[in-house]
Write a protein that holds these residues in place. Structure first.
Motif, PDB file in Angstrom:
ATOM      1  N   TYR A  29       4.628   4.178  13.002  1.00  0.00           N
ATOM      2  CA  TYR A  29       3.237   4.600  12.877  1.00  0.00           C
ATOM      3  C   TYR A  29       2.370   3.432  12.429  1.00  0.00           C
ATOM      4  O   TYR A  29       1.239   3.274  12.872  1.00  0.00           O
ATOM      5  CB  TYR A  29       3.111   5.733  11.852  1.00  0.00           C
ATOM      6  N   SER A  30       2.931   2.651  11.511  1.00  0.00           N
ATOM      7  CA  SER A  30       2.172   1.528  10.967  1.00  0.00           C
ATOM      8  C   SER A  30       3.117   0.529  10.330  1.00  0.00           C
ATOM      9  O   SER A  30       4.285   0.824  10.076  1.00  0.00           O
ATOM     10  CB  SER A  30       1.152   2.020   9.931  1.00  0.00           C
ATOM     11  N   HIS A  32       3.017  -2.239   7.009  1.00  0.00           N
ATOM     12  CA  HIS A  32       2.316  -2.736   5.824  1.00  0.00           C
ATOM     13  C   HIS A  32       2.913  -4.082   5.432  1.00  0.00           C
ATOM     14  O   HIS A  32       4.102  -4.313   5.618  1.00  0.00           O
ATOM     15  CB  HIS A  32       2.511  -1.787   4.635  1.00  0.00           C
ATOM     16  N   TYR A  34       3.094  -6.668   1.914  1.00  0.00           N
ATOM     17  CA  TYR A  34       2.858  -6.798   0.482  1.00  0.00           C
ATOM     18  C   TYR A  34       3.415  -8.135   0.007  1.00  0.00           C
ATOM     19  O   TYR A  34       4.355  -8.675   0.586  1.00  0.00           O
ATOM     20  CB  TYR A  34       3.552  -5.662  -0.298  1.00  0.00           C
ATOM     21  N   PHE A  44      -0.734  -5.154  -2.272  1.00  0.00           N
ATOM     22  CA  PHE A  44      -1.064  -4.876  -0.872  1.00  0.00           C
ATOM     23  C   PHE A  44      -1.791  -6.050  -0.234  1.00  0.00           C
ATOM     24  O   PHE A  44      -2.710  -6.641  -0.825  1.00  0.00           O
ATOM     25  CB  PHE A  44      -1.940  -3.623  -0.810  1.00  0.00           C
ATOM     26  N   ILE A  47      -2.520  -3.582   6.360  1.00  0.00           N
ATOM     27  CA  ILE A  47      -1.921  -2.508   7.153  1.00  0.00           C
ATOM     28  C   ILE A  47      -2.288  -2.730   8.607  1.00  0.00           C
ATOM     29  O   ILE A  47      -3.446  -3.035   8.920  1.00  0.00           O
ATOM     30  CB  ILE A  47      -2.435  -1.125   6.727  1.00  0.00           C
ATOM     31  N   LEU A  49      -2.077  -0.723  12.289  1.00  0.00           N
ATOM     32  CA  LEU A  49      -1.874   0.613  12.826  1.00  0.00           C
ATOM     33  C   LEU A  49      -1.653   0.572  14.325  1.00  0.00           C
ATOM     34  O   LEU A  49      -2.082  -0.371  15.006  1.00  0.00           O
ATOM     35  CB  LEU A  49      -3.091   1.485  12.530  1.00  0.00           C
ATOM     36  N   GLU A  91       6.370   2.295   8.496  1.00  0.00           N
ATOM     37  CA  GLU A  91       6.139   3.735   8.300  1.00  0.00           C
ATOM     38  C   GLU A  91       6.605   4.460   9.558  1.00  0.00           C
ATOM     39  O   GLU A  91       5.981   4.361  10.621  1.00  0.00           O
ATOM     40  CB  GLU A  91       4.662   3.993   8.041  1.00  0.00           C
TER      41      GLU A  91
ATOM     42  N   GLU B  98      -5.832   9.677   4.672  1.00  0.00           N
ATOM     43  CA  GLU B  98      -5.292   9.223   5.958  1.00  0.00           C
ATOM     44  C   GLU B  98      -3.854   8.806   5.707  1.00  0.00           C
ATOM     45  O   GLU B  98      -3.584   7.659   5.376  1.00  0.00           O
ATOM     46  CB  GLU B  98      -6.103   8.046   6.494  1.00  0.00           C
ATOM     47  N   PRO B  99      -2.912   9.714   5.881  1.00  0.00           N
ATOM     48  CA  PRO B  99      -1.540   9.443   5.436  1.00  0.00           C
ATOM     49  C   PRO B  99      -0.878   8.254   6.087  1.00  0.00           C
ATOM     50  O   PRO B  99       0.060   7.687   5.533  1.00  0.00           O
ATOM     51  CB  PRO B  99      -0.800  10.742   5.763  1.00  0.00           C
ATOM     52  N   TYR B 100      -1.309   7.842   7.258  1.00  0.00           N
ATOM     53  CA  TYR B 100      -0.619   6.746   7.905  1.00  0.00           C
ATOM     54  C   TYR B 100      -1.280   5.400   7.664  1.00  0.00           C
ATOM     55  O   TYR B 100      -0.858   4.418   8.203  1.00  0.00           O
ATOM     56  CB  TYR B 100      -0.542   6.999   9.417  1.00  0.00           C
ATOM     57  N   ASN B 101      -2.322   5.349   6.901  1.00  0.00           N
ATOM     58  CA  ASN B 101      -2.930   4.045   6.650  1.00  0.00           C
ATOM     59  C   ASN B 101      -3.480   3.930   5.245  1.00  0.00           C
ATOM     60  O   ASN B 101      -4.574   3.427   5.040  1.00  0.00           O
ATOM     61  CB  ASN B 101      -4.011   3.740   7.676  1.00  0.00           C
ATOM     62  N   SER B 102      -2.729   4.410   4.289  1.00  0.00           N
ATOM     63  CA  SER B 102      -3.128   4.306   2.894  1.00  0.00           C
ATOM     64  C   SER B 102      -2.307   3.231   2.207  1.00  0.00           C
ATOM     65  O   SER B 102      -1.085   3.344   2.114  1.00  0.00           O
ATOM     66  CB  SER B 102      -2.915   5.646   2.181  1.00  0.00           C
ATOM     67  N   PRO B 103      -2.956   2.180   1.718  1.00  0.00           N
ATOM     68  CA  PRO B 103      -2.210   1.152   0.983  1.00  0.00           C
ATOM     69  C   PRO B 103      -1.546   1.744  -0.251  1.00  0.00           C
ATOM     70  O   PRO B 103      -2.088   2.658  -0.875  1.00  0.00           O
ATOM     71  CB  PRO B 103      -3.294   0.150   0.581  1.00  0.00           C
TER      72      PRO B 103
END
Lengths: 109, 115
Positions: A29-30, A32, A34, A44, A47, A49, A91, B98-103
């Motif tokens: 899905y994404s 990240h 860090y 952080f 991100i 997407l 994710e 936004e569950p898929y893009n929250s740091p």
């Protein structure tokens, strides 16, 4: 399920560039990114997407290849403050972020 | 604006004992995730809490349990401690709009040593 990062470690001189890669075997899905300095909490950076949207640090860039489930973090004109361990987090399902083993970056004067 | 706070910062326990770690999320955040980080390793996902329910769980045994309170703070409980449970336990909070893009915003962690 854990993403694989490469390289495991890299040493740079100030001003040099580096690329850190992150690869997953699962559809994402994404992704990240860090950074964790010794003895501190991860912080952080960015991100990425599906569809190309990005959120994060102005001075750091990254890419996300959805078809290959790969991401790369680009560190340009490195500074001493860039030193630390970089983690990618993938994710796969809502909210469950799985981290790679980390890439240790050392920037020397 | 207070960030994520965890307590205690350090803890020493004996094998077989039980431990409770606490976390207060960043103001405005309603989702709490717990991670275990062994020395030199990436954080390993334990579970995530949202609306006082465990929403996601990683590959950890039932000895690891948690709770989220109405004020969004959270506890991590570990029963029957093993030497291998020695690690840094990180709490991370995020907004769930936004569950898929929250740091994730991490606390400084609790260093648990099991002897």
């Amino acid at each position: 399920q854990q993403p694989v990062q490469s390289p495991q470690a890299v040493i740079l001189r100030e001003g040099e560039d580096a690329v850190i890669n992150c690869s997953s075997s699962k559809a994402l899905y994404s992704v990240h990114w860090y950074r964790q300095k010794h003895g501190e909490a991860p912080v952080f950076l960015m991100i990425l997407l599906k569809g190309g949207e990005q959120k994060g640090h102005d001075k750091i860039s990254a890419s996300f290849n959805e078809k290959k489930q790969q991401s790369s973090l680009y560190l340009t004109a490195s500074q001493l403050s860039y030193s630390g361990t970089y983690f990618c987090g993938t994710e796969i399902s809502g909210g469950k972020l799985i981290f790679g083993q980390g890439t240790e970056l050392s920037v020397k004067p | 604006d207070a960030g994520v706070t965890q307590s205690p910062t350090h803890l020493i326990k004996t094998r077989g004992q039980q431990v409770t770690l606490r976390c207060s999320p960043k103001s405005g955040h309603d989702t709490v995730s717990w991670y275990q980080q062994a020395l030199g390793q990436g954080p390993q996902f334990i579970f995530q809490y949202y609306e006082e329910e465990e929403r996601q769980r990683g590959n950890f045994p039932d000895r690891f349990s948690g709770h989220q309170f109405p004020n969004y703070s959270s506890e991590l409980n570990v029963n029957a401690l093993l030497l291998g449970d020695s690690a840094l336990y990180l709490c991370a909070s995020s907004g769930d709009t936004e569950p898929y893009n929250s740091p994730l915003h991490f606390g400084n962690g609790t260093r648990l040593t099991v002897t």
